[in-house]
Design a protein around this motif. Structure first.
Motif, mmCIF file in Angstrom:
data_model
loop_
_atom_site.group_PDB
_atom_site.id
_atom_site.type_symbol
_atom_site.label_atom_id
_atom_site.label_comp_id
_atom_site.label_asym_id
_atom_site.label_seq_id
_atom_site.Cartn_x
_atom_site.Cartn_y
_atom_site.Cartn_z
ATOM 1 N N ALA A 69 -19.765 50.823 15.359
ATOM 2 C CA ALA A 69 -20.696 51.534 16.199
ATOM 3 C C ALA A 69 -20.393 53.607 15.061
ATOM 4 C CB ALA A 69 -20.386 51.615 17.336
ATOM 5 N N LYS A 70 -19.218 53.825 15.703
ATOM 6 C CA LYS A 70 -18.579 55.538 15.288
ATOM 7 C C LYS A 70 -19.814 55.306 13.751
ATOM 8 C CE LYS A 70 -15.712 57.988 14.931
ATOM 9 N NZ LYS A 70 -14.058 58.966 15.131
ATOM 10 N N LEU A 71 -19.928 54.883 13.120
ATOM 11 C CA LEU A 71 -20.053 55.392 11.525
ATOM 12 C C LEU A 71 -21.548 55.278 11.965
ATOM 13 C CD1 LEU A 71 -18.431 55.051 8.950
ATOM 14 C CD2 LEU A 71 -19.647 52.987 9.016
ATOM 15 N N ALA A 72 -22.053 54.246 12.935
ATOM 16 C CA ALA A 72 -23.889 54.671 12.956
ATOM 17 C C ALA A 72 -23.725 55.674 13.699
ATOM 18 C CB ALA A 72 -24.151 52.920 12.712
ATOM 19 N N GLY A 73 -23.406 56.361 14.063
ATOM 20 C CA GLY A 73 -23.763 56.675 15.211
ATOM 21 C C GLY A 73 -24.097 56.327 16.838
ATOM 22 N N LYS A 74 -23.176 55.224 16.964
ATOM 23 C CA LYS A 74 -24.142 54.823 18.487
ATOM 24 C C LYS A 74 -22.993 54.255 19.317
ATOM 25 C CE LYS A 74 -28.475 54.152 16.353
ATOM 26 N NZ LYS A 74 -29.423 55.166 16.622
ATOM 27 N N GLU A 75 -23.806 53.679 20.629
ATOM 28 C CA GLU A 75 -22.253 52.904 21.746
ATOM 29 C C GLU A 75 -21.585 52.249 20.845
ATOM 30 O OE1 GLU A 75 -25.110 55.790 24.934
ATOM 31 O OE2 GLU A 75 -24.449 53.474 25.046
ATOM 32 N N GLN A 205 -26.061 60.128 -0.812
ATOM 33 C CA GLN A 205 -24.879 59.843 -0.158
ATOM 34 C C GLN A 205 -25.567 60.757 1.187
ATOM 35 O OE1 GLN A 205 -24.398 62.735 -3.048
ATOM 36 N NE2 GLN A 205 -23.183 62.468 -4.819
ATOM 37 N N THR A 206 -26.290 59.774 1.803
ATOM 38 C CA THR A 206 -26.755 60.640 3.185
ATOM 39 C C THR A 206 -25.333 59.457 3.761
ATOM 40 O OG1 THR A 206 -28.971 60.552 2.397
ATOM 41 C CG2 THR A 206 -28.049 60.692 4.475
ATOM 42 N N PRO A 207 -24.727 60.675 5.353
ATOM 43 C CA PRO A 207 -24.411 59.594 5.714
ATOM 44 C C PRO A 207 -24.944 58.704 6.755
ATOM 45 C CG PRO A 207 -23.498 61.980 6.419
ATOM 46 C CD PRO A 207 -24.996 61.788 5.667
ATOM 47 N N ASP A 209 -24.948 57.679 9.775
ATOM 48 C CA ASP A 209 -24.673 58.366 10.781
ATOM 49 C C ASP A 209 -26.437 58.489 11.195
ATOM 50 O OD1 ASP A 209 -24.311 59.897 9.796
ATOM 51 O OD2 ASP A 209 -23.094 60.277 11.997
ATOM 52 N N GLU A 210 -26.920 59.864 9.869
ATOM 53 C CA GLU A 210 -27.825 60.144 10.167
ATOM 54 C C GLU A 210 -29.241 59.176 9.194
ATOM 55 O OE1 GLU A 210 -30.153 63.943 7.206
ATOM 56 O OE2 GLU A 210 -27.648 63.408 7.520
ATOM 57 N N LEU A 211 -28.835 58.080 8.685
ATOM 58 C CA LEU A 211 -29.789 57.678 7.803
ATOM 59 C C LEU A 211 -30.305 56.174 9.847
ATOM 60 C CD1 LEU A 211 -27.825 56.053 4.530
ATOM 61 C CD2 LEU A 211 -30.287 57.678 5.325
ATOM 62 N N CYS A 212 -29.364 56.029 10.625
ATOM 63 C CA CYS A 212 -29.433 54.992 11.540
ATOM 64 C C CYS A 212 -30.225 56.205 12.969
ATOM 65 C CB CYS A 212 -28.931 54.300 12.194
ATOM 66 S SG CYS A 212 -27.846 53.311 11.253
ATOM 67 N N ALA A 213 -29.873 57.473 13.025
ATOM 68 C CA ALA A 213 -30.643 58.403 13.939
ATOM 69 C C ALA A 213 -31.624 57.833 14.443
ATOM 70 C CB ALA A 213 -30.030 59.512 13.525
ATOM 71 N N PRO A 214 -32.865 57.805 13.551
ATOM 72 C CA PRO A 214 -34.272 57.517 14.529
ATOM 73 C C PRO A 214 -33.862 56.403 14.727
ATOM 74 C CG PRO A 214 -34.010 58.285 11.785
ATOM 75 C CD PRO A 214 -32.905 58.131 12.201
ATOM 76 N N PHE A 215 -33.304 54.822 14.798
ATOM 77 C CA PHE A 215 -33.362 53.890 15.148
ATOM 78 C C PHE A 215 -32.953 53.072 16.721
ATOM 79 C CE2 PHE A 215 -34.383 53.590 11.135
ATOM 80 C CZ PHE A 215 -35.716 53.437 10.846
ATOM 81 N N ASP A 216 -33.732 52.597 17.482
ATOM 82 C CA ASP A 216 -32.649 52.475 18.837
ATOM 83 C C ASP A 216 -31.840 50.858 18.410
ATOM 84 O OD1 ASP A 216 -34.856 53.588 21.240
ATOM 85 O OD2 ASP A 216 -36.259 52.936 19.813
ATOM 86 N N PRO A 229 -17.994 38.109 2.446
ATOM 87 C CA PRO A 229 -17.870 36.860 2.659
ATOM 88 C C PRO A 229 -19.265 36.999 3.880
ATOM 89 C CG PRO A 229 -15.449 37.333 3.011
ATOM 90 C CD PRO A 229 -15.297 38.746 2.946
ATOM 91 N N VAL A 230 -18.514 36.866 5.395
ATOM 92 C CA VAL A 230 -19.524 36.947 5.962
ATOM 93 C C VAL A 230 -19.536 38.123 6.810
ATOM 94 C CG1 VAL A 230 -20.189 34.991 8.063
ATOM 95 C CG2 VAL A 230 -18.367 34.260 5.856
ATOM 96 N N GLY A 231 -21.229 37.892 7.563
ATOM 97 C CA GLY A 231 -20.964 38.904 8.301
ATOM 98 C C GLY A 231 -21.852 40.315 8.790
ATOM 99 N N THR A 232 -22.829 40.293 9.549
ATOM 100 C CA THR A 232 -23.375 41.829 9.884
ATOM 101 C C THR A 232 -22.985 42.327 11.555
ATOM 102 O OG1 THR A 232 -25.201 41.006 9.085
ATOM 103 C CG2 THR A 232 -26.015 42.304 10.552
ATOM 104 N N CYS A 233 -22.915 44.242 11.401
ATOM 105 C CA CYS A 233 -22.769 44.061 12.722
ATOM 106 C C CYS A 233 -24.553 45.003 13.634
ATOM 107 C CB CYS A 233 -22.123 45.442 13.133
ATOM 108 S SG CYS A 233 -20.239 44.740 12.844
ATOM 109 N N LEU A 234 -24.884 43.674 14.504
ATOM 110 C CA LEU A 234 -25.678 44.743 15.053
ATOM 111 C C LEU A 234 -25.896 45.937 16.165
ATOM 112 C CD1 LEU A 234 -28.722 44.631 15.554
ATOM 113 C CD2 LEU A 234 -28.390 43.059 18.180
ATOM 114 N N VAL A 235 -25.819 47.027 16.238
ATOM 115 C CA VAL A 235 -25.542 47.863 16.365
ATOM 116 C C VAL A 235 -26.526 49.476 17.577
ATOM 117 C CG1 VAL A 235 -23.883 49.422 14.868
ATOM 118 C CG2 VAL A 235 -26.141 50.218 14.641
ATOM 119 N N GLY A 236 -26.286 49.455 18.805
ATOM 120 C CA GLY A 236 -27.065 50.006 19.352
ATOM 121 C C GLY A 236 -26.378 50.854 20.782
#
Length: 392
Positions: A69-75, A205-207, A209-216, A229-236
């Motif tokens: 969440a911190k890496l993506a700039g989301k709560e 070479q874009t962080p 969180d900057e790539l995720c910023a435009p999205f809900d 091996p497994v896994g995804t994180c949904l952030v928002g």
């Protein structure tokens, strides 16, 4: 025939050697990046994690979610089993009472490879658009197809779903921001299928969180480019993730001892993410070698994938697949898509190019003249090999 006999005949990752030991062959796999396996070092790191139940709060998984969440700039973030689940949870959580519609690229995973999930889980109409530039959707593609108002004949547009990368190509951030600004002004939500967004971060070479910023909301996969091996994180937002956690339970996606999976992801973020530039360089070498042989490139190596067309030199996909399987170090292929991953070897790339060179020389010696490749618009680059039918 035993299960082991079946595995021995399978031209994929897992096979049984002559001494009966299970072994993995990954360096020559170009089918997908999901076939990578954990290294001994990843295993050693993963087993040091906690072993709680994720439905009742698992410490290592909670720590991973907070970090992502911190890496993506989301709560907040939610660990789920797959990218498909991340996307479908996002759509279901964003949407309220139907009728609703979503907009996406016609080639998008959400549209083509998630079994109609938006309709099944969320009762949403998918409006799948073809980009006029042949590469990525722009606001000019999207705006005319947005449904506004309360006309009872329509399903209003509630979400614009983008994908980055898509077929290994990078969507320019400037176009994403333009679409997001339009969406915000019109109260339309934005979701990103970021299964391979790590590749975008590495290449541009874009962080993150900057790539995720435009999205809900964003779905970030760990089992593709990063080699977990497994896994995804949904952030928002926090409230959104809390509701998504509820839907994850409804979907049957609640998991138990996920600590070892979270540990594998943590290892991959630290040790495998830095390997992605090498992956991209190998994919570009693959493209350059094919172009030297006059092989058609349907979609270039912007990150980890190349889509190629051997018909330009008179070769069929099935011929390449058959011959690749007989090499001293067999290469596994399925068709037009060539995927380079963190466990691909440079030798495998050169072996593949040598094979194409040999097949081309054989066609020339046989006097076979390639037929012109005819296209009536934007081609479907994802072609699976089909063997010609044999007359009875």
């Amino acid at each position: 025939m035993t299960m082991r006999d079946n595995w021995r005949k399978f031209p994929g990752v897992l096979y049984v050697s002559s001494n009966g030991k299970w072994e993995f062959r990954l360096a020559e796999e170009m089918v997908a990046d999901t076939i990578t396996v954990p290294t001994k070092e990843m295993f050693a790191y993963a087993v040091q994690t906690s072993l709680g139940d994720d439905v009742y709060s698992e410490p290592s998984t909670i720590a991973l979610e907070a970090h992502i969440a911190k890496l993506a700039g989301k709560e907040a973030a939610l660990f789920v089993s797959s990218g498909t689940m991340g996307n479908q949870l996002a759509i279901r959580t964003h949407l309220q009472q139907p009728p609703n519609s979503i907009i996406c690229d016609v080639r998008a995973h959400i549209n083509k490879y998630e079994a109609g999930g938006a309709a099944i889980h969320s009762g949403a109409l998918q409006n799948a658009l073809t980009p006029k530039n042949g590469h990525h959707l722009t606001l000019k593609d999207i705006e005319p197809h947005v449904v506004f108002g309360a006309d009872v004949h329509s399903a209003p547009t509630r979400i614009i779903c983008l994908e980055n990368t898509l077929n290994g190509t990078i969507m320019p951030q400037s176009d994403i921001i333009e679409i997001a600004d339009f969406a915000l002004k019109n109260s339309i939500l934005m979701h990103l299928d970021g299964a391979r967004l790590w590749h975008v971060a590495a290449e541009t070479q874009t962080p993150i969180d900057e790539l995720c910023a435009p999205f809900d909301s964003v779905s970030l996969c760990f089992s593709k480019g990063l080699g977990a091996p497994v896994g995804t994180c949904l952030v928002g937002p926090q409230a959104f993730i809390q509701k998504a956690r509820w839907f994850r339970k409804i979907f049957g996606g609640g998991m138990r001892q996920t600590g070892v999976l979270a540990g594998s992801v943590a290892y991959a973020l630290t040790h495998n993410f830095p390997l992605l530039p090498r992956v991209h360089a190998l994919a570009k070498r693959l493209q350059a070698g094919l172009e030297e042989l006059q092989v058609g490139i349907m979609s270039p190596a912007e990150t980890c994938m190349v889509f190629y067309d051997p018909l330009t030199i008179g070769i069929e996909y099935w011929e390449i697949i058959d011959r690749a399987a007989t090499l001293p170090k067999p290469i596994s292929l399925t068709g037009s898509r060539l995927v380079v991953h963190i466990q691909t070897s440079p030798e495998a790339v050169e072996d593949f190019l040598s094979l194409i060179r040999m097949l081309k020389e054989e066609k020339v010696q046989a006097g076979i003249v390639p037929s012109p490749v005819v296209s009536d618009g934007m081609r479907n680059v994802y072609v699976r090999a089909t063997r010609p039918s044999t007359p009875r």
